[in-house]
Scaffold this motif. Sequence first.
Motif, PDB file in Angstrom:
ATOM      1  N   ARG A 289       0.826   0.066   6.150  1.00  0.00           N
ATOM      2  CA  ARG A 289      -0.545   0.749   6.738  1.00  0.00           C
ATOM      3  C   ARG A 289       0.001   1.606   8.142  1.00  0.00           C
ATOM      4  O   ARG A 289      -0.613   2.998   8.221  1.00  0.00           O
ATOM      5  CB  ARG A 289      -1.668   0.050   6.898  1.00  0.00           C
ATOM      6  N   ALA A 290       0.800   0.747   8.838  1.00  0.00           N
ATOM      7  CA  ALA A 290       0.992   1.425  10.018  1.00  0.00           C
ATOM      8  C   ALA A 290       2.185   2.587   9.856  1.00  0.00           C
ATOM      9  O   ALA A 290       2.083   3.589  10.277  1.00  0.00           O
ATOM     10  CB  ALA A 290       1.903   0.380  11.128  1.00  0.00           C
ATOM     11  N   ILE A 291       2.968   2.507   8.849  1.00  0.00           N
ATOM     12  CA  ILE A 291       3.931   3.457   8.549  1.00  0.00           C
ATOM     13  C   ILE A 291       3.058   4.541   8.069  1.00  0.00           C
ATOM     14  O   ILE A 291       3.420   5.644   8.208  1.00  0.00           O
ATOM     15  CB  ILE A 291       4.926   2.827   7.420  1.00  0.00           C
ATOM     16  N   GLU A 292       2.169   4.565   6.979  1.00  0.00           N
ATOM     17  CA  GLU A 292       1.210   5.494   6.600  1.00  0.00           C
ATOM     18  C   GLU A 292       0.734   6.359   7.752  1.00  0.00           C
ATOM     19  O   GLU A 292       0.508   7.440   7.463  1.00  0.00           O
ATOM     20  CB  GLU A 292       0.515   5.152   5.471  1.00  0.00           C
ATOM     21  N   ALA A 293       0.370   5.837   8.681  1.00  0.00           N
ATOM     22  CA  ALA A 293      -0.587   6.197   9.625  1.00  0.00           C
ATOM     23  C   ALA A 293       0.522   6.914  10.589  1.00  0.00           C
ATOM     24  O   ALA A 293       0.167   7.463  11.771  1.00  0.00           O
ATOM     25  CB  ALA A 293      -1.303   5.326  10.527  1.00  0.00           C
ATOM     26  N   GLY A 294       1.922   6.939  10.601  1.00  0.00           N
ATOM     27  CA  GLY A 294       2.850   7.570  11.478  1.00  0.00           C
ATOM     28  C   GLY A 294       3.228   6.820  12.797  1.00  0.00           C
ATOM     29  O   GLY A 294       3.783   7.500  13.373  1.00  0.00           O
ATOM     30  N   LYS A 295       3.023   5.554  12.582  1.00  0.00           N
ATOM     31  CA  LYS A 295       3.301   4.716  13.900  1.00  0.00           C
ATOM     32  C   LYS A 295       5.108   4.582  13.765  1.00  0.00           C
ATOM     33  O   LYS A 295       5.710   4.659  13.039  1.00  0.00           O
ATOM     34  CB  LYS A 295       2.756   3.334  13.865  1.00  0.00           C
ATOM     35  N   ARG A 296       5.367   4.354  15.113  1.00  0.00           N
ATOM     36  CA  ARG A 296       6.888   3.930  15.013  1.00  0.00           C
ATOM     37  C   ARG A 296       6.758   2.476  14.998  1.00  0.00           C
ATOM     38  O   ARG A 296       5.790   1.616  15.514  1.00  0.00           O
ATOM     39  CB  ARG A 296       7.329   4.369  16.727  1.00  0.00           C
ATOM     40  N   ILE A 297       7.912   1.803  14.044  1.00  0.00           N
ATOM     41  CA  ILE A 297       7.585   0.497  13.726  1.00  0.00           C
ATOM     42  C   ILE A 297       9.069   0.140  14.431  1.00  0.00           C
ATOM     43  O   ILE A 297      10.199   0.313  14.015  1.00  0.00           O
ATOM     44  CB  ILE A 297       7.826   0.489  12.154  1.00  0.00           C
ATOM     45  N   ALA A 298       8.776  -1.064  15.404  1.00  0.00           N
ATOM     46  CA  ALA A 298       9.819  -2.025  15.645  1.00  0.00           C
ATOM     47  C   ALA A 298       9.816  -2.966  14.683  1.00  0.00           C
ATOM     48  O   ALA A 298       8.857  -3.894  15.058  1.00  0.00           O
ATOM     49  CB  ALA A 298       9.610  -2.490  17.209  1.00  0.00           C
ATOM     50  N   LEU A 299      10.817  -3.015  13.811  1.00  0.00           N
ATOM     51  CA  LEU A 299      10.703  -3.995  12.650  1.00  0.00           C
ATOM     52  C   LEU A 299      11.602  -5.370  12.816  1.00  0.00           C
ATOM     53  O   LEU A 299      12.798  -5.100  12.938  1.00  0.00           O
ATOM     54  CB  LEU A 299      10.922  -3.333  11.196  1.00  0.00           C
ATOM     55  N   ALA A 300      10.682  -6.322  12.686  1.00  0.00           N
ATOM     56  CA  ALA A 300      11.490  -7.470  13.113  1.00  0.00           C
ATOM     57  C   ALA A 300      11.242  -8.455  11.481  1.00  0.00           C
ATOM     58  O   ALA A 300      11.900  -9.585  11.210  1.00  0.00           O
ATOM     59  CB  ALA A 300      10.879  -8.718  14.043  1.00  0.00           C
ATOM     60  N   ASN A 301      10.136  -7.936  10.956  1.00  0.00           N
ATOM     61  CA  ASN A 301       9.797  -8.589   9.452  1.00  0.00           C
ATOM     62  C   ASN A 301      10.468  -8.240   8.469  1.00  0.00           C
ATOM     63  O   ASN A 301      10.394  -7.084   7.726  1.00  0.00           O
ATOM     64  CB  ASN A 301       8.234  -8.297   9.298  1.00  0.00           C
ATOM     65  N   LYS A 302      11.891  -8.628   8.164  1.00  0.00           N
ATOM     66  CA  LYS A 302      12.689  -8.300   7.266  1.00  0.00           C
ATOM     67  C   LYS A 302      12.236  -8.297   5.765  1.00  0.00           C
ATOM     68  O   LYS A 302      12.639  -7.456   5.184  1.00  0.00           O
ATOM     69  CB  LYS A 302      14.007  -8.954   7.336  1.00  0.00           C
ATOM     70  N   GLU A 303      11.244  -9.043   5.446  1.00  0.00           N
ATOM     71  CA  GLU A 303      10.718  -9.245   4.182  1.00  0.00           C
ATOM     72  C   GLU A 303      10.196  -7.978   3.766  1.00  0.00           C
ATOM     73  O   GLU A 303       9.836  -7.560   2.730  1.00  0.00           O
ATOM     74  CB  GLU A 303       9.676 -10.372   4.313  1.00  0.00           C
ATOM     75  N   THR A 304       9.475  -7.355   4.739  1.00  0.00           N
ATOM     76  CA  THR A 304       8.774  -5.815   4.370  1.00  0.00           C
ATOM     77  C   THR A 304       9.600  -4.887   3.742  1.00  0.00           C
ATOM     78  O   THR A 304       9.346  -4.340   2.700  1.00  0.00           O
ATOM     79  CB  THR A 304       8.297  -5.184   5.806  1.00  0.00           C
ATOM     80  N   LEU A 305      10.818  -4.711   4.043  1.00  0.00           N
ATOM     81  CA  LEU A 305      12.048  -3.857   3.192  1.00  0.00           C
ATOM     82  C   LEU A 305      12.434  -4.458   2.050  1.00  0.00           C
ATOM     83  O   LEU A 305      12.755  -3.870   1.172  1.00  0.00           O
ATOM     84  CB  LEU A 305      12.887  -3.285   4.365  1.00  0.00           C
ATOM     85  N   VAL A 306      12.555  -5.746   2.193  1.00  0.00           N
ATOM     86  CA  VAL A 306      13.322  -6.442   1.147  1.00  0.00           C
ATOM     87  C   VAL A 306      12.200  -6.472  -0.261  1.00  0.00           C
ATOM     88  O   VAL A 306      12.596  -6.083  -1.351  1.00  0.00           O
ATOM     89  CB  VAL A 306      13.438  -8.065   1.417  1.00  0.00           C
ATOM     90  N   MET A 307      10.869  -6.531   0.026  1.00  0.00           N
ATOM     91  CA  MET A 307       9.988  -6.350  -0.886  1.00  0.00           C
ATOM     92  C   MET A 307       9.790  -5.122  -1.392  1.00  0.00           C
ATOM     93  O   MET A 307       9.622  -5.079  -2.795  1.00  0.00           O
ATOM     94  CB  MET A 307       8.406  -6.945  -0.404  1.00  0.00           C
ATOM     95  N   ALA A 308       9.672  -4.170  -0.524  1.00  0.00           N
ATOM     96  CA  ALA A 308       9.324  -2.814  -0.923  1.00  0.00           C
ATOM     97  C   ALA A 308      10.116  -1.804  -0.310  1.00  0.00           C
ATOM     98  O   ALA A 308       9.399  -0.807   0.250  1.00  0.00           O
ATOM     99  CB  ALA A 308       7.601  -2.598  -0.690  1.00  0.00           C
ATOM    100  N   GLY A 309      11.398  -1.732  -0.262  1.00  0.00           N
ATOM    101  CA  GLY A 309      12.077  -0.798   0.645  1.00  0.00           C
ATOM    102  C   GLY A 309      11.922   0.595  -0.071  1.00  0.00           C
ATOM    103  O   GLY A 309      11.701   1.499   0.908  1.00  0.00           O
TER     104      GLY A 309
END
Length: 390
Positions: free
Chosen positions: A112-132
Amino acid sequence: MRSISILGSTGSIGRSTLEVVEHLGDFRIVAMAAGRNMQTFAEQIARFRPELVACDDSACLEVLKQELDRLGSPLPNVELNSEGLVAVATHPDVETVVSATVGAVGFVPTLRAIEAGKRIALANKETLVMAGELMTAAAAKSGAEILPVDSEHNAIHQCLRGERPKEVRRLILTASGGPFRTKTKEEMANATREEALNHPNWSMGEKITIDSATLMNKGLEVIEAKWLFGFDADQISVIVHPQSVIHSMVEMIDGSIIAQLGVTDMKHPIQYALTYPDRMQNCLEPLDLAGLRTLTFEEPDLDRFPCLGLAYDALTRGGTMPAVLNAANEVAVRAFLDGKIRLDTIAELNRAVMAEHDPVDASSLNSVLSADEWARERAIIKIEKQAAAN
């Protein structure tokens, strides 16, 4: 004054982020979310005075109110559960979201943050693992920027600055080898919870520390690297580097290798992600090059660490298979931490759940969440059957 929100503020990454923010002095904490550690959360709220906070449920909220009252600090606006995480991630005044929750709980809020156009400092690797595929497509549509906080991907990001992708031969992720790098399969199988949590180089949360002990953490990072940088599985390598001084490398087509070195402290990649493209003085002691006696490298042993091979297999098969692997692994790690299974059972369970899954396209939220739920159910059933058999 730049504004940020933090998903997972009481975890190790969240706490380090707040230290970096205090050091830099040019950031305002607008919103924060935490799980169940309300004492620490209350102290953070009293110190940083966010406009919005989120916690797990009403029981946590009651504890939070008591803790804030004890500290003489007012209660900000509060949201609960997954809706609270999304509210923190999408707060209209926030520019950068630090996604530091552990596991799949951070998936939807980060999307939802990505859809809102936010900059993401990503430490949660599962996010891209699940749905890159889903995440990168959403970022391309909204213009959101995803900056990795994982030390390995952050190192790759730094090594690739100014380089042309067509001139890159491969990405090389370094792995410390964890607490069992020199142990036999038998010793690993009988490892205790305390032994598995005794990481030689890094201080991290329980889940990521167990993943490091099985090298699943590195497998998840391989999948994440594919989506962060756009390289295929055969262009992403893993090398064991016990000293954890070189955080990762990039090999160019002419044979040159670019490496990023630094102290083993997550505040460095956190600050890099927050201030990019600028670099600023940090609060860490510089790396003592003269004090480095040896830097060694080893090929990972896939026989002793089969989880790494499973991750490559999941990435190659694609679709919802990485989400299934991630979900099964989360359940298995929790079972190990709770004393229900042995360490070597984690890989066995992951492999068994993957074997039952026929991957489908992972470009929709429903397909990813359905695969995640299915895999968790299958993993739990298998653990219960094993317990009954014993």
